[in-house]
Design a protein around this motif. Structure first.
Motif, PDB file in Angstrom:
ATOM      1  N   TRP A 243       0.860  -1.202   0.000  1.00  0.00           N
ATOM      2  CA  TRP A 243       0.000   0.000   0.000  1.00  0.00           C
ATOM      3  C   TRP A 243       0.886   1.238   0.000  1.00  0.00           C
ATOM      4  CZ3 TRP A 243      -3.986   2.414  -1.291  1.00  0.00           C
ATOM      5  CH2 TRP A 243      -4.504   3.535  -0.609  1.00  0.00           C
TER       6      TRP A 243
ATOM      7  N   TRP B  35      -4.634   6.807  -3.704  1.00  0.00           N
ATOM      8  CA  TRP B  35      -6.037   6.437  -3.909  1.00  0.00           C
ATOM      9  C   TRP B  35      -6.323   6.391  -5.400  1.00  0.00           C
ATOM     10  CZ3 TRP B  35      -8.524   4.617   0.160  1.00  0.00           C
ATOM     11  CH2 TRP B  35      -8.107   4.995   1.445  1.00  0.00           C
TER      12      TRP B  35
ATOM     13  N   ALA C  92      -9.653   1.343   2.023  1.00  0.00           N
ATOM     14  CA  ALA C  92      -8.451   0.501   2.010  1.00  0.00           C
ATOM     15  C   ALA C  92      -8.422  -0.330   3.289  1.00  0.00           C
ATOM     16  CB  ALA C  92      -7.187   1.345   1.892  1.00  0.00           C
TER      17      ALA C  92
ATOM     18  N   ARG D 280      -8.425  -3.012  -1.770  1.00  0.00           N
ATOM     19  CA  ARG D 280      -8.985  -1.695  -2.110  1.00  0.00           C
ATOM     20  C   ARG D 280     -10.357  -1.863  -2.760  1.00  0.00           C
ATOM     21  NH1 ARG D 280     -10.122   1.917  -2.881  1.00  0.00           N
ATOM     22  NH2 ARG D 280      -9.313   3.014  -4.713  1.00  0.00           N
TER      23      ARG D 280
END
Length: 536
Positions: A402, A406, A439, A497
């Motif tokens: 991660w 976004w 997330a 996600r």
């Protein structure tokens, strides 16, 4: 001044032309009555005697004159040009003015003029031989008489209390009136209203005498206290004049606004009601305050309510401990523990309708009748129709790491494990879901934290249990992710996600404040989401 000797009834006298400030005597000489201002006299018996003449001062306050014209015609207002003792005269709104200034347009009011009869009654005139010379004028046939006028000013909005109206009646009287701060015109001879926002005015002219029963006009629609009927009075249409002060606006620079103002109106306002658009007519009332207890039912006095809201004594909204029946208009309390007593119930009725016509006066017409009786003070709100809406999951993927980006597609390698959304799809509801990017970042092979792009971290979870973080605004879960979809193979740093789309349509709320001093100490608005459920 010139003088002319005369004899009358045994009195030898001389007439002095001009205007005097004395009064009290009348001289019965038709040829000179309008012009006499002073008399010196002596009796026949004393003519042979030596000594000074006796004198008597007197004034005659009005000089009458009549302008020749064709029968059944009238003098057109504003057209007369004349001279009296070489001093120019003009007429304006039923009055005769002399010594008019070319720079300011103002002059000395010398008296009225009767346009129909062609009669001038001058109460102020210059000294000298009062010979009236007509230099020009227009005669008018077929006068246009009106008893009411409607108009819109070329500039709006108007400054309150700035509208002044004038007209000349059929009898030659000048009528004047002004609007107050509320837009009401109510004088002895004029009634009406003006809408300062749109600049639209409706005015009626009336007589001051008591009319006969069949000579009255109903003006109750104006909403002026104490004025329901009037005795109409006609005025000459061409003499109606008004003056008002309007506001204009300077456009702001695009850099200041943050957007291109080319398509925006100059005053920054846009129409909110259009033909074919929807509006919500509503009325909100309060019930209470009342001290309530468990099992108590309050009848709010209205049925088919659209909303009920309970407020505590501290002004906070109470969301639990009661049930409502909107059709019956009742509230039943089941658990009042923790209530700030007494409580107040706010209840609302509504109708949603399509607009069929919009008038600049602010009058709206709908395609169907309203189903409630709305008292004065009710509101009309514009409605943004979004069509069919439903909550859903739009995007679902996983990543090995991660990177706090976004994005709506994977960036980098995918995770070694995968969530089985075919077997265990993510659950969302219209009540709880909102439009957000989520997330689920693993901190251990079975532990993860839940983070939203806008709401931040809201929960933690593990693969052995369903995860349903609650939306505090509605009390329903944002979403539900099932334990049966996880499987094995997840590692710390992996991320799942997904995006959710709420049932509420997206919109921008922009609040603008006009430049100028503050007019209220507090201001607010309320945005209400209304939903209709399709039923078979």
């Amino acid at each position: 001044m010139g003088s002319t000797p005369n004899s009358y009834g045994g009195v030898a006298w001389m007439v002095r032309y001009g205007k005097s400030d004395t009064s009290g005597y009348t001289v019965n000489d038709p040829a000179q009555t309008a012009a006499v201002s002073g008399v010196r006299y002596r009796t026949q018996a004393s003519q042979a005697q030596a000594g000074p003449n006796k004198s008597l001062d007197s004034s005659f306050g009005t000089l009458h004159a009549k302008v020749s014209k064709v029968a059944n015609a009238r003098i057109a207002g504003g057209s007369l040009r004349a001279k009296l003792a070489a001093v120019p005269l003009i007429d304006r709104l039923g009055r005769v003015l002399r010594d008019v200034s070319p720079a300011t347009g103002s002059g000395i009011d010398s008296g009225p003029i009767d346009y129909q009869a062609g009669h001038l009654a001058l109460t102020d005139w210059p000294a000298g031989n009062p010979t009236l010379q007509i230099e020009g004028g227009l005669q008018q046939f077929g006068d246009q008489l009106v008893g009411a006028v409607s108009f819109r000013t070329p500039v709006s909005p108007l400054r309150p209390s700035s509208l002044t109206l004038a007209a000349t009646s059929q009898a030659g009287t000048t009528l004047t009136a002004s609007a107050n701060a509320d837009g009401v015109i109510n004088s002895a001879q004029v009634v009406g209203r003006v809408d300062y926002q749109s600049g639209v005015a409706r005015v009626y002219f009336r007589r001051s005498d008591a009319p006969e029963a069949d000579q009255v006009l109903d003006v109750s629609h104006l909403g002026i206290a104490g004025v329901t009927t009037i005795a109409p009075q006609n005025v000459y249409a061409e003499t109606v004049r008004y003056s008002a002060v309007g506001y204009t606006y300077l456009p702001l620079d695009a850099a200041v606004l943050g957007l291109d103002p080319v398509r925006l109106p100059s005053d920054g306002r846009v129409p909110i009601y259009r033909k074919g658009g929807f509006v919500v007519v509503g009325n909100e009332q309060t019930f209470g305050p009342n001290h309530v207890s468990n099992g108590q039912t309050l009848n709010l006095g209205r049925t088919r309510l659209s909303r009920i809201k309970v407020l505590g004594a501290d002004g906070s909204v109470i969301a639990t401990g009661y049930s409502t029946d909107l059709d019956a208009g009742t509230v039943t309390f089941t658990d009042v523990t923790g209530y700030a007593q007494p409580v107040t119930v706010i209840h609302r009725i509504e109708d949603m309708a399509m607009v069929s016509d919009v008038q600049i006066s602010g009058r709206l017409s709908f395609t169907r009748p309203l189903t409630h009786a709305y008292p004065a003070g009710s509101s009309v709100s514009s409605a943004l129709v979004l069509g069919d809406q439903r909550a859903r999951v739009s995007v679902l993927f996983d990543q090995q790491t991660w990177n706090n980006t976004w994005a709506d597609a994977p960036t980098g390698a995918v995770a070694p494990a995968t969530y089985d959304d075919a077997r265990a799809p993510l659950g969302v509801t219209n009540a709880g879901a909102l439009t957000e990017r989520w997330a689920l970042e693993f901190t251990a092979p079975t532990q993860y934290r839940v983070t939203g792009e806008h709401v931040g971290q809201i929960a933690t979870g593990n693969t052995g249990e369903d995860c349903s973080p609650v939306n505090p605004a509605t009390g329903a879960p944002y979403f539900t992710i099932k334990a049966t979809g996880w499987g094995s193979g997840w590692a710390a740093g992996n991320v799942l996600r997904f995006n959710t789309v709420g049932a509420l349509g997206p919109m921008w709320l922009v609040r603008t404040v006009q430049q100028g001093p503050e007019t209220v100490t507090d201001d607010r608005f309320e945005l209400i989401a209304r939903g209709d459920v399709d039923r078979p």
